[in-house]
Design a protein around this motif. Structure first.
Motif, PDB file in Angstrom:
ATOM      1  N   GLN A 251      -3.388  -3.828  10.106  1.00  0.00           N
ATOM      2  CA  GLN A 251      -2.169  -4.644  10.050  1.00  0.00           C
ATOM      3  C   GLN A 251      -1.027  -3.640   9.916  1.00  0.00           C
ATOM      4  O   GLN A 251      -0.554  -3.130  10.923  1.00  0.00           O
ATOM      5  CB  GLN A 251      -2.246  -5.685   8.943  1.00  0.00           C
ATOM      6  N   CYS A 252      -0.610  -3.319   8.683  1.00  0.00           N
ATOM      7  CA  CYS A 252       0.447  -2.309   8.577  1.00  0.00           C
ATOM      8  C   CYS A 252      -0.060  -0.926   8.961  1.00  0.00           C
ATOM      9  O   CYS A 252       0.702  -0.074   9.394  1.00  0.00           O
ATOM     10  CB  CYS A 252       1.051  -2.284   7.175  1.00  0.00           C
ATOM     11  N   GLY A 253      -1.340  -0.681   8.740  1.00  0.00           N
ATOM     12  CA  GLY A 253      -1.937   0.588   9.127  1.00  0.00           C
ATOM     13  C   GLY A 253      -1.947   1.660   8.059  1.00  0.00           C
ATOM     14  O   GLY A 253      -2.605   2.686   8.228  1.00  0.00           O
ATOM     15  N   TYR A 254      -1.264   1.425   6.965  1.00  0.00           N
ATOM     16  CA  TYR A 254      -1.064   2.506   5.987  1.00  0.00           C
ATOM     17  C   TYR A 254      -2.371   2.982   5.359  1.00  0.00           C
ATOM     18  O   TYR A 254      -2.547   4.165   5.108  1.00  0.00           O
ATOM     19  CB  TYR A 254      -0.098   2.043   4.897  1.00  0.00           C
ATOM     20  N   CYS A 255      -3.285   2.067   5.107  1.00  0.00           N
ATOM     21  CA  CYS A 255      -4.547   2.455   4.459  1.00  0.00           C
ATOM     22  C   CYS A 255      -5.563   2.994   5.441  1.00  0.00           C
ATOM     23  O   CYS A 255      -6.613   3.472   5.047  1.00  0.00           O
ATOM     24  CB  CYS A 255      -5.171   1.246   3.757  1.00  0.00           C
ATOM     25  N   GLN A 256      -5.268   2.850   6.757  1.00  0.00           N
ATOM     26  CA  GLN A 256      -6.362   2.965   7.723  1.00  0.00           C
ATOM     27  C   GLN A 256      -6.858   4.389   7.949  1.00  0.00           C
ATOM     28  O   GLN A 256      -8.031   4.572   8.259  1.00  0.00           O
ATOM     29  CB  GLN A 256      -5.978   2.291   9.045  1.00  0.00           C
TER      30      GLN A 256
ATOM     31  N   THR B 101      -7.615  -6.293   5.462  1.00  0.00           N
ATOM     32  CA  THR B 101      -8.321  -6.182   6.751  1.00  0.00           C
ATOM     33  C   THR B 101      -9.818  -5.922   6.572  1.00  0.00           C
ATOM     34  O   THR B 101     -10.498  -5.509   7.518  1.00  0.00           O
ATOM     35  CB  THR B 101      -7.729  -5.033   7.596  1.00  0.00           C
TER      36      THR B 101
ATOM     37  N   MET C 124       0.834  -1.209   0.000  1.00  0.00           N
ATOM     38  CA  MET C 124       0.000   0.000   0.000  1.00  0.00           C
ATOM     39  C   MET C 124       0.871   1.263   0.000  1.00  0.00           C
ATOM     40  O   MET C 124       0.536   2.253  -0.624  1.00  0.00           O
ATOM     41  CB  MET C 124      -0.878  -0.031   1.256  1.00  0.00           C
TER      42      MET C 124
ATOM     43  N   CYS D 145      -7.183  -2.099   0.919  1.00  0.00           N
ATOM     44  CA  CYS D 145      -6.290  -2.504   1.997  1.00  0.00           C
ATOM     45  C   CYS D 145      -5.513  -3.700   1.480  1.00  0.00           C
ATOM     46  O   CYS D 145      -6.051  -4.792   1.344  1.00  0.00           O
ATOM     47  CB  CYS D 145      -7.051  -2.899   3.258  1.00  0.00           C
ATOM     48  N   ARG D 146      -4.253  -3.485   1.159  1.00  0.00           N
ATOM     49  CA  ARG D 146      -3.456  -4.565   0.584  1.00  0.00           C
ATOM     50  C   ARG D 146      -3.184  -5.656   1.621  1.00  0.00           C
ATOM     51  O   ARG D 146      -2.932  -6.797   1.270  1.00  0.00           O
ATOM     52  CB  ARG D 146      -2.147  -3.981   0.038  1.00  0.00           C
ATOM     53  N   CYS D 147      -3.234  -5.289   2.908  1.00  0.00           N
ATOM     54  CA  CYS D 147      -3.054  -6.300   3.956  1.00  0.00           C
ATOM     55  C   CYS D 147      -4.293  -7.167   4.113  1.00  0.00           C
ATOM     56  O   CYS D 147      -4.226  -8.220   4.755  1.00  0.00           O
ATOM     57  CB  CYS D 147      -2.731  -5.637   5.290  1.00  0.00           C
TER      58      CYS D 147
HETATM   59  S1  FES Z   1      -3.570  -2.323   6.940  1.00  0.00           S
HETATM   60 FE1  FES Z   1      -1.963  -2.485   5.495  1.00  0.00          FE
HETATM   61  S2  FES Z   1      -2.892  -1.720   3.701  1.00  0.00           S
HETATM   62 FE2  FES Z   1      -4.524  -1.771   5.098  1.00  0.00          FE
END
Ligand code: FES
Ligand code: FES
Lengths: 756, 156
Positions: free
Chosen positions: B95-100, B135, A350, B131-133
């Protein structure tokens, strides 16, 4: 327990510098460890994984990076559990790149499995030293005290005192040493095996978390670059004046051309430096950079696919041989054969790659969304003329990575540009840059044949041709490596008496990288699909056929069937087992069958499905964990489909944070859905044809399944979690589609194949 | 030009074509709003303009003249988090949080407009946020919680 812990602070105390340092523990076990000598002035950098202040505050140095997999929450859980720590009195110190931390390469699903014992020992040593200090102070036997939640209890009186009362005395003690470390019993665990919230939660939900794209430094310039579309291509012309005319553009800098092998070197091209990202992007457009294609300038994936199939037809290099496949196929009652194709894929995290570099005099500081800060040091150093260990590299949070950010080409760019600019520079990759210049998952062709005699599968013959990751390091590499075959082919878990794995030639024309679960992706797709094909042909339940083919409970030792294997030469051909010994992490068929049986149980696999619905199943061991997956698909008349439900069962041995294990499995299903439905990178004229999420779609909310996760309970050593969920998902989906529609998908992505 | 950002008056004199995303991140220095695609395809850059979710990478500075911009940094009221932020923590969504940031801003806009969305409403509103992770399941569960809609199945 085989982890010697030494109290580094003792020496500094003796030097008279330890007054403020408290207790500092190092676990000097890993081969490349350099345990730092404690110095009073840098009390934190003197520690390796754990130190304690005089007020009892425990600092945990998390040397691995966080990309969503949860390691930076799980590793502290391990240490805090054995330390009997109060979670609220922990301070998490994200580590910078330094050999003293051991291996920081956060890759291969290794953080918990490689550091579980070490972190437990570090926590336990500190706890024992605090207990010993308390016993001494109270004049009682150490057996009469017990640590609990940051306090030491006097078991004789029930009185207790906070850890802070004992730190100074504990810091003067010798660490207990490898043989004396006493770990807590499972029943007394406080954090290991219990769900724990992500330590970055508050920052994430309020927008305060710092990713590589987010670094801001005083006076910083923002850079983007126009890079050669093909690997090894060069710049022939660009219009510097036009770029400089864009408001906000400060400089235009040509980057050094790439000399092969690519490794982690930057690709070359021309960078535009500006006062903001937008100006840099506009400046890059104005550049109108022109390129010469170089050695890969005519890479065309359509043509290359034909080459791969020719090489499948052509010469075979043998890698695994048991019995005699040719003879068994000859006498079989029935034979099966199928060809499978999986295209190049892109990680597409992302957060696109980004790195910031700042020179403070001759010292270079960097903030990078990297999977391994030490590999950033190593990659950057030769380009800027400093020693790797002299570069300070902080791993920011990573907005996803999936393997892309183990390759720090983008960090090298930032360091070069900052040196040239004399100001801090943030190198920003746009989404298009990430699509065009990835370290792509390989492109693969596989042919599988099987023979059935008297109702049993007697032969499995598998041939794979795909460019190897090795090609990124050695352009002469020609076809799959033994390492890649170890990811699902040379460790085929079948009792089948005749088994053969061969490879065909294939040279790399892009940078091939490792992507979440690596060669397991395509290899498990072929294996999981083909078992289903045989089962359908034989009129069997696919799960039952898996059970038959896996056979009796046993530990498999693949190396004995690996061609050229010599037990006296462990460096020669063999089976890699994800860097672990087979004694510690066996290929245990009972565990493989157990996850499969469990997924059948919770999903009801095998039941009759309504029209347009189907269920599929697959199972796979990777990263020393065992995962089975079942999915349900709903296919409409127009060929579109959804995945209403999925079930995934994981046996990763001892687990630390069950909520993050669940999250990784849920995420793996969605990652697998992206691979099955959409993922395809193609090249024409040397250039990648996908640009952004319109031409390289990934799963969205409407693709999402309700995923049910089961984690198996056992006391086996910890296995991987981040990657092993992915491999069985794609074949489970295409198997489900076969059940729903009768259409067999042998080529990924599924795309619109169901519409035709 | 003048506008408001998280309740504070702001002025901007540069290129009116510049997307709001780059003003917010590079000039205002608020990096909670993320860059994911720059093409309106991923939702990572979602902010509110006059209370409605927009893609800041597709919103030119000249279009925010006189408007009220809210970013993730301005979603909580002082120390009181928005109910969605609490629900996000409760469900351990990131997860990684980037999209959140973008996911939360999008969901907040949905609930402001439709306090009791159906599962289908949620799917439609959130479809533009990648959200690539992966979630999504937890995002949905968190939104349902706040909406008081327990939905059907699957909430973790
Ligand atoms: S939590 Fe990683 S892209 Fe959404
Ligand atoms: S960055 Fe704006 S939608 Fe992706």
């Amino acid at each position: 327990m085989n982890v010697p812990i030494k109290n580094v602070s003792r020496r500094s105390v003796l030097k008279g510098a330890g007054a403020a340092t408290g207790l500092v523990l190092a676990a000097p076990m890993i081969s490349n460890f350099v345990v730092a000598e404690a110095t009073g002035s840098h009390n934190f950098s003197s520690s390796v994984y754990l130190s304690m202040d005089m007020d009892g505050t425990a600092h945990i140095y998390i040397h691995r990076v966080e990309m969503g997999q949860g390691s930076r929450t799980g590793l502290p859980q391990i240490i805090a559990d054995e330390l009997e720590a109060d979670w609220d009195r922990l301070v998490f110190e994200p580590a910078y790149g330094d050999k003293k931390f051991g291996d920081q390469n956060t890759d291969g699903s290794t953080s918990i499995r490689k550091y579980y014992d070490i972190f437990r020992a570090a926590g336990a040593s500190a706890r024992m030293m605090l207990e010993q200090a308390a016993a001494h102070k109270w004049g009682i036997a150490v057996g009469d005290v017990e640590a609990k939640n940051h306090r030491i209890i006097n078991k004789l009186t029930g009185a207790s005192e906070d850890y802070s009362a004992f730190v100074a005395a504990a810091a003067k003690l010798e660490a207990p040493g490898a043989d004396a470390v006493k770990l807590k019993s499972k029943a007394k665990r406080t954090y290991i095996g219990k769900p724990k919230q992500n330590i970055y939660m508050q920052d994430i939900i309020t927008g305060n978390s710092q990713f590589g794209q987010d670094t801001m430094r005083e006076g910083m310039l923002f850079a983007v670059a126009a890079r050669p579309p093909s690997v090894g291509g060069t710049v022939t012309a660009f219009d510097k004046a036009a770029a400089m005319a864009v408001a906000g553009v400060v400089d235009v800098v040509e980057l050094p051309a790439l000399t092969l092998p690519a490794i982690f070197k930057p690709l070359g091209g021309v960078a535009v430096l500006a006062t903001n990202t937008w100006a840099a992007i506009k400046g890059r457009e104005a550049l109108n950079a022109q390129f010469e294609g170089g050695p890969n300038g005519d890479y065309d994936t359509k043509a290359f696919e034909k080459t791969l199939w020719q090489n499948i037809d052509g010469k075979s290099t043998p890698h695994l041989k048991r019995g005699n496949c040719a003879a068994a196929l000859e006498v079989a009652d029935k034979t099966y054969g199928a060809d499978y194709f999986v295209p190049h894929l892109n990680h597409a995290p992302m957060e696109p790659p980004a790195a910031t570099a700042e020179w403070q005099g001759d010292t270079l500081k960097m903030w990078v969304c990297c999977q391994d800060p030490q590999s950033v040091q190593g990659a950057v150093a030769p380009f800027v003329g400093v020693k790797p260990e002299d570069i300070y590299v902080e791993a920011t949070l990573l907005g996803g990575a999936f393997g892309r950010k183990s390759k720090p080409d983008f960090a090298v760019e930032a360091a070069i540009l900052a040196k040239q600019a004399g100001r801090p520079v943030k190198m920003i990759w746009t989404r298009e840059d990430d699509m065009h210049h990835g370290y792509f998952h390989t492109i693969s062709a596989q042919r599988v044949e099987a023979g059935v005699k008297d109702g049993a599968v007697t032969a499995w013959k598998h041939k794979a041709a795909y460019p190897s990751i090795s090609g990124t390091f050695n352009p002469a590499a020609d076809g799959p490596s033994g390492f890649e075959l170890s990811l699902g082919l040379t460790d085929l878990p079948f009792a089948t008496p005749n088994l053969q794995v061969d490879t065909g030639a294939a040279k790399a024309h892009v940078r091939i990288g490792w992507m979440r679960s690596v060669a397991n992706i395509h290899q498990a797709f072929a294996v999981g699909s083909f078992v289903d094909e045989i089962a359908q042909g034989e009129g069997k339940n696919t799960a039952d056929l898996w059970m038959e083919m896996i056979g009796e409970d046993r530990m498999i030792s693949p190396a004995s069937d690996v061609v050229g294997h010599d037990p006296a030469n462990p460096q020669g051909p063999g089976y890699a087992n994800y860097g672990e010994s087979l004694e510690r992490h066996p290929i245990d068929t009972a565990r493989l069958k157990a996850v499969l049986a469990k997924v059948v149980d919770i999903s009801g696999y095998g039941k009759t499905m309504p029209k347009g619905r189907g269920m599929g199943i697959s199972v796979h061991r990777s990263f020393v964990s065992f995962v089975a997956c079942a999915v349900e698909v709903a296919v409409s008349d127009d060929g579109t489909f959804t995945i209403p439900r999925a079930w995934i069962v994981v046996d990763c041995g001892t687990y630390v944070n069950p909520d993050r294990v669940k999250a990784q499995m849920e995420g793996a299903v969605l990652f697998g859905i992206s691979i099955a439905k959409y993922g395809e990178i193609t090249a024409s004229g040397g250039a990648i044809e996908q640009n952004n999420f319109d031409s390289y779609p990934v799963s969205r909310m409407s693709d999402s399944a309700d995923v049910e996760v089961v984690i198996m309970e056992n006391d086996a050593p910890p296995g991987g979690v981040g990657e092993p969920g992915v491999p069985p998902v794609a074949p489970a989906i295409t198997n489900a589609i076969f059940q729903a529609t009768g259409k067999r998908i042998r080529r990924l992505p599924i795309g619109n194949q169901l519409a035709i | 030009m003048k506008f408001k950002i998280n309740g504070h008056a702001a002025t901007y004199e540069g290129d009116g074509d510049m997307p709001l995303l780059w003003y917010v991140r590079d000039i205002a220095g608020m990096t909670g709003t993320k860059f994911g695609c720059g093409e309106g395809l991923c939702g990572a850059c979602t902010v509110h303009v006059d209370g409605v979710a927009v893609r800041s990478c597709q919103t030119a500075m000249e279009d925010v003249e006189g408007r009220d911009v809210k970013t993730i940094e301005g979603l909580a009221k002082g120390d009181t988090l928005h109910a969605l932020q609490d629900a996000w923590a409760e469900h351990n969504v990131p997860q990684c949080g980037y999209c959140q940031s973008g996911q939360i801003m999008q969901a907040a806009s949905l609930l402001a407009e439709n306090p009791n969305p159906s599962d289908e409403d949620i799917d439609i509103a959130m479809e533009g946020n990648i959200c690539r992770c992966g979630t999504y399941q937890r995002i949905k569960a968190a939104i349902r919680d706040v909406a008081g809609n327990k939905g059907t199945g699957g909430a973790s």
